[in-house]
Design a protein around this motif. Structure first.
Motif, PDB file in Angstrom:
ATOM      1  N   HIS A 106       0.977  -1.081  -0.318  1.00  0.00           N
ATOM      2  CA  HIS A 106      -0.420  -0.141  -0.222  1.00  0.00           C
ATOM      3  C   HIS A 106       0.361   1.413   0.327  1.00  0.00           C
ATOM      4  O   HIS A 106       1.748   1.191   0.677  1.00  0.00           O
ATOM      5  CB  HIS A 106      -0.537   0.111   1.484  1.00  0.00           C
ATOM      6  CG  HIS A 106      -1.773   0.668   0.769  1.00  0.00           C
ATOM      7  ND1 HIS A 106      -3.250   0.957   0.555  1.00  0.00           N
ATOM      8  CD2 HIS A 106      -1.835   2.468   1.822  1.00  0.00           C
ATOM      9  CE1 HIS A 106      -4.071   1.828   0.246  1.00  0.00           C
ATOM     10  NE2 HIS A 106      -3.336   2.867   1.461  1.00  0.00           N
ATOM     11  N   MET A 107       0.872   1.522  -1.085  1.00  0.00           N
ATOM     12  CA  MET A 107       1.718   3.351  -1.224  1.00  0.00           C
ATOM     13  C   MET A 107       2.271   4.010  -0.098  1.00  0.00           C
ATOM     14  O   MET A 107       0.700   4.381   0.239  1.00  0.00           O
ATOM     15  CB  MET A 107       1.205   3.751  -2.577  1.00  0.00           C
ATOM     16  CG  MET A 107       2.592   4.813  -2.656  1.00  0.00           C
ATOM     17  SD  MET A 107       4.231   4.841  -3.380  1.00  0.00           S
ATOM     18  CE  MET A 107       3.351   3.913  -5.477  1.00  0.00           C
ATOM     19  N   ARG A 113       0.649   8.904  -1.155  1.00  0.00           N
ATOM     20  CA  ARG A 113      -0.040   7.990  -0.664  1.00  0.00           C
ATOM     21  C   ARG A 113      -1.505   7.143  -1.021  1.00  0.00           C
ATOM     22  O   ARG A 113      -1.878   8.246  -1.926  1.00  0.00           O
ATOM     23  CB  ARG A 113      -0.650   8.838   0.450  1.00  0.00           C
ATOM     24  CG  ARG A 113      -0.020   9.060   1.502  1.00  0.00           C
ATOM     25  CD  ARG A 113      -0.029  10.031   2.655  1.00  0.00           C
ATOM     26  NE  ARG A 113       1.390  10.357   3.206  1.00  0.00           N
ATOM     27  CZ  ARG A 113       1.102  10.362   5.124  1.00  0.00           C
ATOM     28  NH1 ARG A 113       0.457   9.495   5.518  1.00  0.00           N
ATOM     29  NH2 ARG A 113       2.371  10.704   5.468  1.00  0.00           N
ATOM     30  N   ALA A 114      -1.874   5.732  -1.175  1.00  0.00           N
ATOM     31  CA  ALA A 114      -2.858   5.444  -1.675  1.00  0.00           C
ATOM     32  C   ALA A 114      -4.395   5.779  -0.949  1.00  0.00           C
ATOM     33  O   ALA A 114      -4.740   5.344  -1.697  1.00  0.00           O
ATOM     34  CB  ALA A 114      -2.327   4.257  -1.960  1.00  0.00           C
ATOM     35  N   SER A 115      -3.782   6.405   0.297  1.00  0.00           N
ATOM     36  CA  SER A 115      -5.294   6.219   0.741  1.00  0.00           C
ATOM     37  C   SER A 115      -4.941   7.723   1.604  1.00  0.00           C
ATOM     38  O   SER A 115      -3.713   7.962   2.096  1.00  0.00           O
ATOM     39  CB  SER A 115      -5.931   5.225   1.188  1.00  0.00           C
ATOM     40  OG  SER A 115      -4.525   4.723   2.355  1.00  0.00           O
ATOM     41  N   LYS A 126      -1.409   5.108  10.361  1.00  0.00           N
ATOM     42  CA  LYS A 126      -1.134   3.795   9.445  1.00  0.00           C
ATOM     43  C   LYS A 126      -2.315   4.147   8.882  1.00  0.00           C
ATOM     44  O   LYS A 126      -2.611   5.101   9.079  1.00  0.00           O
ATOM     45  CB  LYS A 126      -0.881   2.448  10.340  1.00  0.00           C
ATOM     46  CG  LYS A 126      -0.629   2.524  11.414  1.00  0.00           C
ATOM     47  CD  LYS A 126       1.418   1.728  10.560  1.00  0.00           C
ATOM     48  CE  LYS A 126       2.074   1.539  12.102  1.00  0.00           C
ATOM     49  NZ  LYS A 126       2.632   2.718  12.173  1.00  0.00           N
ATOM     50  N   PRO A 127      -2.114   3.889   7.503  1.00  0.00           N
ATOM     51  CA  PRO A 127      -3.837   3.545   6.581  1.00  0.00           C
ATOM     52  C   PRO A 127      -4.565   2.492   7.168  1.00  0.00           C
ATOM     53  O   PRO A 127      -4.332   2.096   7.647  1.00  0.00           O
ATOM     54  CB  PRO A 127      -3.148   3.368   5.151  1.00  0.00           C
ATOM     55  CG  PRO A 127      -1.874   3.101   5.478  1.00  0.00           C
ATOM     56  CD  PRO A 127      -1.375   3.081   6.791  1.00  0.00           C
ATOM     57  N   SER A 128      -5.974   3.488   7.265  1.00  0.00           N
ATOM     58  CA  SER A 128      -7.347   2.635   7.067  1.00  0.00           C
ATOM     59  C   SER A 128      -7.152   1.039   6.192  1.00  0.00           C
ATOM     60  O   SER A 128      -7.186   0.401   7.195  1.00  0.00           O
ATOM     61  CB  SER A 128      -8.355   2.978   6.716  1.00  0.00           C
ATOM     62  OG  SER A 128      -8.578   3.928   6.106  1.00  0.00           O
ATOM     63  N   ALA A 129      -6.690   0.863   6.150  1.00  0.00           N
ATOM     64  CA  ALA A 129      -6.759  -0.117   4.576  1.00  0.00           C
ATOM     65  C   ALA A 129      -5.884  -1.704   5.445  1.00  0.00           C
ATOM     66  O   ALA A 129      -5.595  -1.893   5.464  1.00  0.00           O
ATOM     67  CB  ALA A 129      -6.498  -0.377   3.059  1.00  0.00           C
TER      68      ALA A 129
END
Length: 188
Positions: A106-107, A113-115, A126-129
């Motif tokens: 995940h970028m 950033r992917a998200s 951290k990303p939620s994904a």
């Protein structure tokens, strides 16, 4: 039913040393993580004897049981974008979930950033994904505990998946941010 968390690692991380300009060239002022000057002791969390994911486990691995079930978050999706970037290519999490290494791509570095682009409010966020993926890896527990919830990303992921969440945060500023983010996710 599970502990999924990103505790202070005991590495005295200084976000001012590694955070570059944010979107639009504006530098984000982030505080140091409280407690990160002290070595992290995972023993109380391990005593719960539930599925557990501890991000940054490589920083305190000598205090963890042996595990073949590490998780790796590939922040660059195996790409060369950002070559020479000051940040890490990825992060490790210790788990007691399995005997296999799991990888999540995940970028997420710098402005790339992917998200979650507009919700970056914590120095080790951290990303939620990523946190949804952790919940899935933990056999989809009904109740998730994050005793170091920071800005509440694990709670956001839990709400997005229809799970119950218990979060604890020592820093009032981040506690308030976490509550707002989790409530917004719950409304959606």
């Amino acid at each position: 039913d599970a502990v999924i968390t990103d505790p202070p690692y005991g590495v005295d991380y200084d976000p001012h040393r590694s955070q570059a300009s944010g979107f639009g060239g504006k530098r984000r002022e982030l505080d140091r993580v409280r407690g990160d000057k002290q070595p992290f002791n995972p023993a109380p969390l391990l005593a719960l004897d539930v599925p557990t994911v501890l991000w940054g486990g490589n920083n305190y691995a000598s205090r963890l049981p042996d595990s073949g079930g590490w998780m790796f978050w590939d922040k660059r999706e195996a790409g060369t974008l950002g070559k020479g970037f000051i940040g890490s290519d990825g992060e490790l999490a210790w788990t007691n979930l399995s005997k296999q290494i799991r990888v999540f791509s995940h970028m997420w570095f710098g402005a790339f950033r992917a998200s979650d682009r507009d919700t970056f409010v914590h120095p080790t966020q951290k990303p939620s994904a990523l946190m949804r993926w952790c919940i899935e890896q933990a056999k989809r527990p009904e109740i998730i505990l994050d005793p170091y919830m920071g800005s509440g990303t694990t709670g956001v992921a839990a709400m997005e998946m229809g799970r119950k969440f218990i979060g604890i945060e020592i820093e009032p500023k981040y506690f308030d941010i976490a509550c707002e983010r989790i409530e917004n996710a719950q409304r959606q």
